[in-house]
Design an enzyme around this catalytic site. Structure first.
Site, short mmCIF file in Angstrom:
data_model
loop_
_atom_site.label_atom_id
_atom_site.label_comp_id
_atom_site.label_asym_id
_atom_site.label_seq_id
_atom_site.Cartn_x
_atom_site.Cartn_y
_atom_site.Cartn_z
N SER A 234 -10.99 2.59 13.39
CA SER A 234 -10.24 1.51 12.77
C SER A 234 -10.20 0.30 13.71
O SER A 234 -10.34 -0.84 13.27
CB SER A 234 -8.83 1.97 12.44
OG SER A 234 -8.26 1.14 11.45
N HIS B 6 -3.08 -9.84 11.97
CA HIS B 6 -2.46 -8.62 11.46
C HIS B 6 -2.19 -7.72 12.65
O HIS B 6 -3.05 -7.52 13.50
CB HIS B 6 -3.38 -7.92 10.47
CG HIS B 6 -2.91 -6.54 10.14
ND1 HIS B 6 -1.67 -6.30 9.60
CD2 HIS B 6 -3.48 -5.32 10.33
CE1 HIS B 6 -1.51 -4.99 9.44
NE2 HIS B 6 -2.59 -4.37 9.88
N ASN C 279 4.50 -1.81 12.67
CA ASN C 279 3.55 -2.16 11.63
C ASN C 279 4.26 -2.18 10.28
O ASN C 279 4.89 -1.21 9.89
CB ASN C 279 2.39 -1.15 11.61
CG ASN C 279 1.24 -1.63 10.75
OD1 ASN C 279 1.29 -2.71 10.17
ND2 ASN C 279 0.18 -0.83 10.69
N CYS D 100 -3.47 -2.93 4.32
CA CYS D 100 -2.57 -3.98 4.79
C CYS D 100 -2.95 -5.36 4.27
O CYS D 100 -2.31 -6.35 4.62
CB CYS D 100 -2.57 -4.01 6.32
SG CYS D 100 -2.16 -2.41 7.04
N LYS E 6 -6.11 -7.73 22.28
CA LYS E 6 -7.57 -7.54 22.31
C LYS E 6 -8.26 -8.53 21.39
O LYS E 6 -9.35 -9.02 21.68
CB LYS E 6 -7.92 -6.12 21.87
CG LYS E 6 -7.57 -5.05 22.89
CD LYS E 6 -7.98 -3.66 22.39
CE LYS E 6 -7.43 -2.59 23.34
NZ LYS E 6 -7.78 -1.22 22.92
N GLU F 19 0.83 -1.20 0.00
CA GLU F 19 0.00 0.00 0.00
C GLU F 19 0.86 1.25 0.00
O GLU F 19 0.38 2.35 0.21
CB GLU F 19 -0.96 0.00 1.20
CG GLU F 19 -0.30 0.05 2.54
CD GLU F 19 -1.24 0.54 3.64
OE1 GLU F 19 -1.65 -0.30 4.43
OE2 GLU F 19 -1.54 1.75 3.69
N THR G 86 3.23 4.00 15.57
CA THR G 86 2.72 2.75 15.00
C THR G 86 3.26 2.51 13.59
O THR G 86 2.66 1.78 12.80
CB THR G 86 1.18 2.70 14.98
OG1 THR G 86 0.69 3.73 14.10
CG2 THR G 86 0.60 2.91 16.36
#
Lengths: 470, 470
Positions: B210, B248, B327, B118, B257, B84, B160
Site C-alpha cells: 500500500s 491523504h 486515519n 479513502c 515520506k 468506505e 492506524t
C-alpha cells in the site's frame, strides 16, 4: 471546446447467456399460472452462472463498447460505475476496469463507484454529464457503467431477479442529449429495500412499501418536473409533451402502474388531452387523499385502463429488455432506454424521452432526453445495430428452473468466499466474454477472457498483472 | 448565475470524544517505545464508542454546519457522501441524512454516496464542484460529507485507526476555490487494501504494498500535474509554487515520506530552488530505477533530510488533526485541509494549496486550491473559528487502551448485527450530537440527538418517522 448537446454518444449492453422462463418458474415454484408472467408482467429472467459476476460483465461490456465504436482507450478521461452488487466494501468496481486502460498507459481517468440501490447508474451518468459541462473537462470522453446481479432469497421476490451490464459513452454533440433544466429529484429516508445482512447477497425487501415509495417518489418528481418545465417553457407539461416514458423496471407491472399514475396526475391537473371518457372513468377518484390513492385497487385498474392506449405507444417499446432479462438494478432503466433506441432508432429524431430513475432507500430523479439522428459512429442507427438486441436474446440458453435454483444455492456459498476455483466452463459464453476463474486465499479475484472469434483458437487472455500483488 | 471561484464556502468537522494515546497503546501492545509515535508519527487516535457510527457522525456534522453558518436546509440542492464504512450495501448514507432535509420539505436534493476506499470524499467533492459549474446547477448550494470509522484487527495496523466526519458547503465565490485545470489522476487495479470479507468491519491490508502504491500514485499524479501546469501556465511547476501541500494521511510518517518524494521529483527535474547542498546529498540516487527508488531506505532518509525545512513550512501546519485523530479514511485529507485552515486562516489570502487524495485499490488525484479571505460567513477566519479545533481536541476524553480494545471487541459483534439496544450512554457526547439507540429485528437503525444546550434539559429528539416502516 464545444459543449453543446452533452449526453450519450454510444451504448452497449451485456447480459448473461443463461436464463429461465418465468412460466417454467411459476410451475416449478407451484405458483398460480400467470403469477409471474401476468402478475409481474415478466417473460424471462437472466442470471449469472458461477463464472460471471458484476466485474466480469462490466469488463465485457466496456471492452465491447470500445471495440465496436473503435474508441482508443486513451480518449477516456472519466470512468464511473453504478452498482449495488457489493463484491468488495472498499475497492471500487471501477478499479477492476482500469486494467483495460492501464494496457494503453492511460491511468489519468477520474471517477469511482456511485451507490444507492438501483439509482447508482443514474448518479454516475449525471456526474459524467456534469463533468463534460464543467471547467474540469479536458476534452476526452466519459464512460458510465451500470452493472448488477439481482438475486433474491427463495420466496415471492425471487422471480424479480435479473443481471446485466450497460456501458454508455458520454460527450458533447450527442444523439441522446440532456435537457438539463428539466430535472427533479425526490430523496428520502426509508427502509423499503436494503442490504444490512452484509454476509448475504440477498436484500431485505418490503415489497408493498417499496411499491408505494416508488409511486410516491414518482408523483413528487413529476410534480416538480412539471413546475420547472412550466417556469422555463412557459406552458404546462403533460405526458403528451414526450414521445416516450422510460421507467426503472423492477418488474413490468410496476411500469404499467407508473405510467397510469402519471395519467392520473395529468387528470388531476386538468391536462387538455384527457378526454371526457377518461374524465368520467376517473372522476370518482378525484377526492382521494394521497395515501388513499396509493392503496386504491380500483383507481389502479381504472387509470391503467384509460392510459392503456398511450401506454402501448409511449411505454411498450421501452419494455423489451426488462421483460426478457428481469430486474438489472442500476442497469434496468438504461436497458429500457436501450429497448426504445433499438426498437425505434429510425424515428426518434427530434423526439423527447422522459426518464424516471428510482433506487430504494430512497433516491429518485426524473429527467429529460432530447434525441437527434447523430453522426456515425455516434448515430441512433449505429447504436441500434451495436445493441443487437434480437441476436443477443436469441442466442441465449434457456435453463430449467432446477438448474437456476441450484446455481443460486452454489452462489450463496461463493458470495464473500475465498480460496476456490470456478469450473471455468465458458461453453455458453460468447467469444470475447470475460469470466471468473478463481478467488485465491487472499480473496483476490482472477478473470480471463474467452478468445474473440478473430483470434481463433488462440490462448485465453489473462486480465491481471500488478494486481496479483507483485 | 455567477459561477466564478467555485469551491468550498464553509466547513465543519466532528470526531468522537473518545480517544487513546498512541504512547499508552505502545505500552499496552508491548511495542517498542516510539513505534507508533515516531515510527508512525501519530499522537492520538479517536474511535467510535457503541453509540456512534458513520451515520450518527454525519448527522451531527451536517446539522452543526447548517446551524453554525445559518444555512436554510431548503437552500441545499445537492448532497453527497464519501465513505468506505459500509453499514448497508444498498441504502446510501445520504438517505439517512435526508431526514434533516425532509423536516424542511426539501427532498429535491441530488447526489448519492461515492466509494473507493479513502478516495470517496474527493470523488464527492469533485462531483459537487462540477455540478455547480454545469448546466444542471439550479443556484443552490452543494454539500459534501466525508464520514468514516477506521478500525483494524489486532496487529500492526491497529494503531492506524481513527474516526471523523467532515461537511463542506460548495458554491461559487468561495474562499477556497478550485483551479480546475491543474488536476491529475492515477487510477489502477491493485489489492493493497480492500474489504472482501463482507461480514467483518476490518480490511485486508498489505501495508508495504500500500505504501509503495501510494508513492507510485503520487509520482504519477505529480508528473502529470506538472505537465498540465506547464502547458497552461507556460512555466515549470515545483513545490515552491504552492504554499501548502496536503496529503491523504493514513499515518503521519507517510506524509513525511510523500513530501520528501516530491522534493526528490523536483531534484530529478532540475528545479531551480534545489540548492547545491541538496543536490550533493541526492546525487547518488539519481540513477535509481523507479522500483529501486521506492525500496531505498537511504533515499528516503536523504530526501526527508533535505526536505525537512520546507516540510516544516509547507506541510507541518496540515498535520494537526490527522496526528491527533488518526486515519479518518475519506475525511483524512479534509481534516488535514481543516488543520491548515485553522492554523493559518489569517495568512492564506492569495495562496495556493496542492492536495493529494489517495484511496487504495487504487484511485488518486492531485488538485489545486486557491485561497482568498472571503466574505462573512464564508470567510477563512469564520471557517477557522467554526472548526474550533483546539476546543474540540481539548474536550476529548482519554481512554485507557484496555477500554479501547474492549470497545472494538464489542463492535466486532455489533457490526452487521440486528436486534440490540445500545447503552444510550451520552455522557461523553457534546450537546447536539446524534447517537445510535437501537437496531431492531429488521436491522432498522434508530438514532436520537442529545439536546442542544440552548434547549436545556428538554426531551431527546428522535430522528426517525416514515423510516420506521410505516
Amino acid at each position: 471546446m464545444d459543449r453543446k448537446d452533452v449526453g450519450i454518444l454510444a451504448m452497449d449492453i451485456y447480459f448473461p447467456p443463461s436464463c429461465v422462463q418465468q412460466e417454467a418458474l411459476e410451475a416449478h415454484d407451484g405458483a398460480s399460472k400467470g403469477k409471474y408472467t401476468i402478475g409481474l408482467g415478466q417473460d424471462c429472467m437472466a442470471f449469472c452462472s458461477e463464472v460471471e459476476d458484476v466485474i466480469s460483465m462490466s469488463l465485457t461490456v466496456v471492452n465491447s463498447l470500445l471495440k465496436k465504436y473503435k474508441i482508443d482507450p486513451k480518449l477516456i478521461g472519466r470512468l464511473e460505475v453504478g452498482s449495488e452488487t457489493v463484491i468488495d466494501k472498499s475497492k471500487s468496481i471501477k478499479t477492476w476496469l482500469m486494467q483495460i486502460f492501464e494496457e494503453s498507459d492511460n491511468t489519468d481517468i477520474e471517477g469511482v463507484d456511485s451507490s444507492n440501490a438501483c439509482y447508482g447508474g443514474t448518479a454516475a451518468l449525471l456526474n459524467c454529464v456534469n463533468w463534460v459541462e464543467s471547467n474540469s473537462w479536458d476534452g476526452r470522453y466519459g464512460l458510465v457503467v451500470c452493472t448488477d446481479s439481482a438475486v433474491y432469497a427463495e420466496g415471492p421476490a425471487r422471480p424479480t431477479g435479473g443481471a446485466a451490464a450497460i456501458a454508455m459513452l458520454i460527450g458533447p454533440n450527442a444523439p441522446i442529449s440532456f435537457e438539463s433544466k428539466y430535472r427533479a429529484s425526490h430523496m428520502a429516508h426509508v427502509y423499503d429495500f436494503y442490504k444490512p445482512d452484509l454476509a448475504s447477497e440477498y436484500p431485505v425487501v418490503d415489497g408493498k412499501l417499496s411499491q408505494t415509495c416508488y409511486l410516491m417518489a414518482l408523483d413528487s418528481c413529476y410534480r416538480q418536473f412539471c413546475n420547472k418545465y412550466e417556469k422555463i417553457a412557459g406552458k404546462q407539461f403533460s405526458i403528451s409533451d414526450a414521445e416516450y416514458f422510460v421507467f426503472h423496471s423492477p418488474y413490468n407491472k410496476l411500469v404499467q402502474k407508473s405510467f397510469a399514475r402519471l395519467y392520473y396526475n395529468d387528470f388531476m391537473r386538468n391536462c387538455s388531452y384527457v378526454d371526457d371518457d377518461a374524465k368520467e372513468k376517473l372522476q370518482s377518484f378525484s377526492n382521494l387523499t394521497g395515501e388513499e390513492s396509493y392503496q386504491s385497487r380500483d383507481l389502479e385498474k381504472a387509470s391503467q385502463q384509460v392510459a392503456k392506449h398511450l401506454y402501448g405507444i409511449k411505454v411498450q417499446p421501452t419494455t423489451l429488455l426488462p421483460k426478457q432479462i428481469g430486474n438489472m438494478y442500476t442497469a434496468s432503466l438504461y436497458a429500457a432506454l436501450a429497448s426504445v433506441l433499438y426498437n425505434k432508432h429510425d424515428s426518434l429524431n427530434g423526439q423527447r424521452i422522459v426518464m424516471f430513475s428510482y433506487g430504494s432507500g430512497l433516491t429518485s430523479t426524473m429527467f429529460s432526453l432530447r434525441l437527434n439522428n447523430g453522426q456515425h459512429p455516434f448515430s441512433l442507427s449505429n447504436i441500434g445495430s451495436v445493441l443487437g438486441v434480437t441476436e443477443k436474446l436469441q442466442s441465449r440458453h434457456e435453463t430449467l428452473p432446477e438448474k437456476f435454483v441450484e446455481t443460486l444455492k452454489l452462489m450463496e456459498h461463493r458470495y464473500g468466499a475465498k480460496d476456490f476455483e470456478t469450473s471455468s466452463d465458458t461453453s455458453l459464453l460468447q467469444p470475447g466474454t470475460f469470466y471468473l476463474t478463481k478467488v485465491d486465499s487472499m480473496y483476490r479475484r482472477f478473470y480471463s477472457q474467452k478468445p474473440a472469434e478473430e483470434i481463433g483458437g488462440g490462448k485465453t487472455k489473462c486480465c491481471n498483472g500488478f494486481a496479483n500483488g507483485h
